[in-house]
Design a protein around this motif. Structure first.
Motif, PDB file in Angstrom:
ATOM      1  N   ILE A 127       0.833  -1.207   0.000  1.00 20.61           N
ATOM      2  CA  ILE A 127       0.000   0.000   0.000  1.00 20.61           C
ATOM      3  C   ILE A 127       0.871   1.261   0.000  1.00 20.61           C
ATOM      4  CG2 ILE A 127      -1.702   1.334   1.312  1.00 20.61           C
ATOM      5  CD1 ILE A 127      -2.843  -1.387   2.281  1.00 20.61           C
ATOM      6  N   ILE A 128       1.934   1.256   0.781  1.00 22.83           N
ATOM      7  CA  ILE A 128       2.823   2.424   0.829  1.00 22.83           C
ATOM      8  C   ILE A 128       3.472   2.666  -0.527  1.00 22.83           C
ATOM      9  CG2 ILE A 128       4.973   3.330   1.827  1.00 22.83           C
ATOM     10  CD1 ILE A 128       4.104   1.871   4.459  1.00 22.83           C
ATOM     11  N   GLU A 129       3.966   1.612  -1.162  1.00 18.18           N
ATOM     12  CA  GLU A 129       4.573   1.765  -2.494  1.00 18.18           C
ATOM     13  C   GLU A 129       3.573   2.342  -3.478  1.00 18.18           C
ATOM     14  OE1 GLU A 129       6.014  -2.176  -3.335  1.00 18.18           O
ATOM     15  OE2 GLU A 129       8.037  -1.668  -2.638  1.00 18.18           O
ATOM     16  N   GLU A 130       2.344   1.862  -3.423  1.00 20.46           N
ATOM     17  CA  GLU A 130       1.310   2.379  -4.316  1.00 20.46           C
ATOM     18  C   GLU A 130       1.049   3.856  -4.025  1.00 20.46           C
ATOM     19  OE1 GLU A 130      -3.098   1.074  -5.904  1.00 20.46           O
ATOM     20  OE2 GLU A 130      -2.515   0.493  -3.877  1.00 20.46           O
ATOM     21  N   GLY A 131       1.043   4.213  -2.747  1.00 20.59           N
ATOM     22  CA  GLY A 131       0.838   5.612  -2.361  1.00 20.59           C
ATOM     23  C   GLY A 131       1.978   6.515  -2.809  1.00 20.59           C
ATOM     24  N   VAL A 132       3.197   6.009  -2.740  1.00 24.44           N
ATOM     25  CA  VAL A 132       4.356   6.780  -3.201  1.00 24.44           C
ATOM     26  C   VAL A 132       4.274   6.971  -4.711  1.00 24.44           C
ATOM     27  CG1 VAL A 132       6.874   6.713  -3.500  1.00 24.44           C
ATOM     28  CG2 VAL A 132       5.854   6.139  -1.272  1.00 24.44           C
ATOM     29  N   LEU A 133       3.958   5.900  -5.436  1.00 26.49           N
ATOM     30  CA  LEU A 133       3.862   5.986  -6.896  1.00 26.49           C
ATOM     31  C   LEU A 133       2.762   6.949  -7.339  1.00 26.49           C
ATOM     32  CD1 LEU A 133       4.408   2.266  -7.967  1.00 26.49           C
ATOM     33  CD2 LEU A 133       5.945   4.205  -8.348  1.00 26.49           C
ATOM     34  N   SER A 134       1.665   6.997  -6.589  1.00 30.35           N
ATOM     35  CA  SER A 134       0.549   7.879  -6.961  1.00 30.35           C
ATOM     36  C   SER A 134       0.767   9.311  -6.490  1.00 30.35           C
ATOM     37  CB  SER A 134      -0.759   7.342  -6.379  1.00 30.35           C
ATOM     38  OG  SER A 134      -0.784   7.522  -4.975  1.00 30.35           O
ATOM     39  N   GLY A 135       1.793   9.524  -5.662  1.00 33.88           N
ATOM     40  CA  GLY A 135       2.052  10.856  -5.131  1.00 33.88           C
ATOM     41  C   GLY A 135       1.260  11.181  -3.874  1.00 33.88           C
ATOM     42  N   GLN A 136       0.483  10.226  -3.398  1.00 25.94           N
ATOM     43  CA  GLN A 136      -0.323  10.460  -2.195  1.00 25.94           C
ATOM     44  C   GLN A 136       0.538  10.424  -0.926  1.00 25.94           C
ATOM     45  OE1 GLN A 136      -3.674   7.791  -1.819  1.00 25.94           O
ATOM     46  NE2 GLN A 136      -4.854   9.353  -0.783  1.00 25.94           N
ATOM     47  N   PHE A 137       1.574   9.594  -0.948  1.00 25.92           N
ATOM     48  CA  PHE A 137       2.506   9.520   0.179  1.00 25.92           C
ATOM     49  C   PHE A 137       3.862  10.047  -0.277  1.00 25.92           C
ATOM     50  CE2 PHE A 137       0.093   5.457   1.544  1.00 25.92           C
ATOM     51  CZ  PHE A 137      -0.923   6.203   2.105  1.00 25.92           C
ATOM     52  N   ARG A 138       4.566  10.640   0.653  1.00 20.90           N
ATOM     53  CA  ARG A 138       5.899  11.155   0.370  1.00 20.90           C
ATOM     54  C   ARG A 138       6.847   9.975   0.170  1.00 20.90           C
ATOM     55  NH1 ARG A 138      10.123  12.511   3.787  1.00 20.90           N
ATOM     56  NH2 ARG A 138      11.571  13.991   2.873  1.00 20.90           N
ATOM     57  N   SER A 139       7.785  10.128  -0.712  1.00 23.89           N
ATOM     58  CA  SER A 139       8.761   9.072  -0.958  1.00 23.89           C
ATOM     59  C   SER A 139       9.738   8.993   0.224  1.00 23.89           C
ATOM     60  CB  SER A 139       9.520   9.351  -2.251  1.00 23.89           C
ATOM     61  OG  SER A 139      10.428   8.308  -2.516  1.00 23.89           O
TER      62      SER A 139
END
Length: 188
Positions: A127-139
């Motif tokens: 889920i975190i990787e998906e969030g990073v890829l979508s820009g929703q979570f900070r890398s």
């Protein structure tokens, strides 16, 4: 045959509890002799571990189902927290006798518990990787550390023994608050 024994044991453990269920009763319910049962399971504790493994496998499938849903990553993480608390609360409050099985396996740190905790980390990472890829979570510098942290908080929030102890509180509301905190932390 091991599956039939485990199903019988789970049914009896849910009905009478772990302590009050004997190996002979499990064998009788499974339609076999106790001696034959021992060919598959060396002890009642081993049967208990198998039952716990089945429950944790179903919870792992639920986690992956939530992780692979079409929701955005933040909503997935929120839903994951809530669903695990809902399912564990239902299992423990509606079928209170399962708490004994959980406690025994947590105390003995059976391999199924370790596999479940690893799966929790893998789901969080997904889920975190998906969030990073979508820009929703900070890398983050280290996604693995964040995944372990989210999984640790998720494990504590949905821990069956802790849920049982706080049964008069609002576990779903608390899960939402903790999920919100985790999601905010991933956005920083």
């Amino acid at each position: 045959m091991p599956e039939r024994i485990a199903r019988s044991a789970e049914r009896l453990f849910r009905t009478y509890g772990y302590e009050k269920t004997t190996v002979a009763e499990v064998a009788r319910d499974a339609g076999i002799s106790p001696a034959y049962l021992y060919r598959f399971y060396p002890s009642k504790a081993a049967i208990c571990e198998e039952v716990c493994a089945g429950v944790l496998t179903r919870l792992t499938e639920l986690m992956w189902q939530e992780a692979r849903s079409t929701l955005d990553p933040a909503a997935k993480l929120n839903r994951l927290f809530v669903r695990l608390v809902e399912v564990n609360t239902r299992l423990l409050f509606e079928e209170d006798r399962l708490l004994d099985i959980v406690r025994i396996n947590l105390e003995q740190r059976c391999p199924a518990v370790d596999r479940f905790l690893d799966a929790m980390t893998q789901v969080a990472r997904f889920i975190i990787e998906e969030g990073v890829l979508s820009g929703q979570f900070r890398s983050p510098h280290n996604i693995d550390d964040r995944a372990k942290a989210v999984a640790a908080v998720l494990a504590l929030c949905s821990h069956p023994v802790l849920l049982h102890e706080a049964r008069h509180a609002d576990p779903i509301g608390r899960a939402r608050l903790v999920a919100s905190l985790a999601i905010d932390g991933l956005r920083i």
